[in-house]
Scaffold this active site. Structure first.
Site, PDB file in Angstrom:
ATOM      1  N   SER A 146     -12.368   0.262   2.782  1.00  0.00           N
ATOM      2  CA  SER A 146     -10.946   0.568   2.957  1.00  0.00           C
ATOM      3  C   SER A 146     -10.430   0.374   4.372  1.00  0.00           C
ATOM      4  O   SER A 146      -9.210   0.399   4.593  1.00  0.00           O
ATOM      5  CB  SER A 146     -10.672   2.007   2.507  1.00  0.00           C
ATOM      6  OG  SER A 146     -10.904   2.147   1.126  1.00  0.00           O
ATOM      7  N   HIS A 175      -2.688   6.756  -9.340  1.00  0.00           N
ATOM      8  CA  HIS A 175      -1.773   7.390  -8.394  1.00  0.00           C
ATOM      9  C   HIS A 175      -0.320   7.343  -8.855  1.00  0.00           C
ATOM     10  O   HIS A 175       0.553   7.933  -8.222  1.00  0.00           O
ATOM     11  CB  HIS A 175      -1.869   6.694  -7.028  1.00  0.00           C
ATOM     12  CG  HIS A 175      -3.156   6.918  -6.308  1.00  0.00           C
ATOM     13  ND1 HIS A 175      -4.184   6.001  -6.283  1.00  0.00           N
ATOM     14  CD2 HIS A 175      -3.596   7.980  -5.586  1.00  0.00           C
ATOM     15  CE1 HIS A 175      -5.187   6.461  -5.569  1.00  0.00           C
ATOM     16  NE2 HIS A 175      -4.866   7.659  -5.139  1.00  0.00           N
ATOM     17  N   CYS A 180      -5.032   3.685  -1.937  1.00  0.00           N
ATOM     18  CA  CYS A 180      -4.986   3.276  -3.343  1.00  0.00           C
ATOM     19  C   CYS A 180      -5.541   1.857  -3.520  1.00  0.00           C
ATOM     20  O   CYS A 180      -4.972   0.882  -3.018  1.00  0.00           O
ATOM     21  CB  CYS A 180      -3.541   3.339  -3.849  1.00  0.00           C
ATOM     22  SG  CYS A 180      -3.346   2.738  -5.543  1.00  0.00           S
TER      23      CYS A 180
END
Length: 221
Positions: free
Chosen positions: A85, A128, A141
């Protein structure tokens, strides 16, 4: 040989704090001054005692050279790892610059994205819901950034990653790994994975620090 005084950019208190925080864990940390690129701290753990080399203590040197934990490798500059990420802010910035999203562009995250007969899940399995770029960064996300990757395509995404210094050496003078960016053509699903830091990409901790510094200082690499 005695010579002129050498002034380092290292913040000794910060360096010591990070070294102590690692304790017995393996890993690396790099802290840069974003405006100048000066290295304030660089830690590779576990490490070794450099004084043993200065004193030519044979037993200690052999122990360091033969240590199965690779203590002689500077993980901060020579260790190339799958980023995950960490790449998402860069994918988002590339998408903004390319005009494929605005800060307000929203994608709905149901917990997965489908590419043909393949389903790739978000870390939040129930999703989400609708998220814009700010939400996607805040919640990390996966679905949002996979959609970004799908819309960017490989060439623009690879250009954005390369512009931030990935896939090439930063100029660190004591030896570093270049990492890896894909050169082959990739499927839509593979590009989507790349946009969230998975798949065919390897980067060094130093490259991460350079990228984050560029974000912090307004875009200077």
């Amino acid at each position: 040989v005695s010579g002129q005084a050498v002034t380092l950019s290292v913040d000794v208190a910060l360096q010591a704090l990070i070294e102590q925080s690692f304790a017995d864990h393996r890993g690396a940390a790099v802290v840069l001054q974003p405006r100048t690129g000066e290295v304030l701290a660089m830690v590779s753990a576990p490490g070794f005692d450099p004084q043993a080399f200065a004193d030519q203590r044979g037993d200690a040197i052999r122990q360091a050279m033969q240590d199965e934990r690779s203590v002689m490798m500077n993980r901060a500059t020579r260790g190339a790892y799958l980023p995950g990420s960490i790449v998402k802010p860069l994918s988002g910035a590339t998408a903004l610059e390319s005009g494929v999203v605005t800060p307000h562009t929203s994608f709905t995250c149901p917990g997965y994205v489908e590419f043909g007969d393949r389903r790739i899940r978000c870390w939040k399995r129930d999703g989400h819901g609708p998220v814009n770029l700010r939400d996607a960064l805040m919640w990390s996300c996966n679905v949002y950034f996979m959609e970004v990757g799908r819309r960017l395509g490989l060439d623009r995404l690879r250009t954005g990653l390369g512009a931030a210094g990935f896939g090439r050496r930063s100029g660190w003078p004591l030896g570093e790994a270049a990492g890896h960016l894909p050169t082959r053509r990739m499927s839509e699903g593979e590009v989507a994975m790349l946009a969230m830091g998975q798949g065919e990409i390897l980067i060094t901790p130093l490259q991460v620090a350079v990228m984050v510094s560029a974000i912090a200082n307004g875009g200077w690499l």
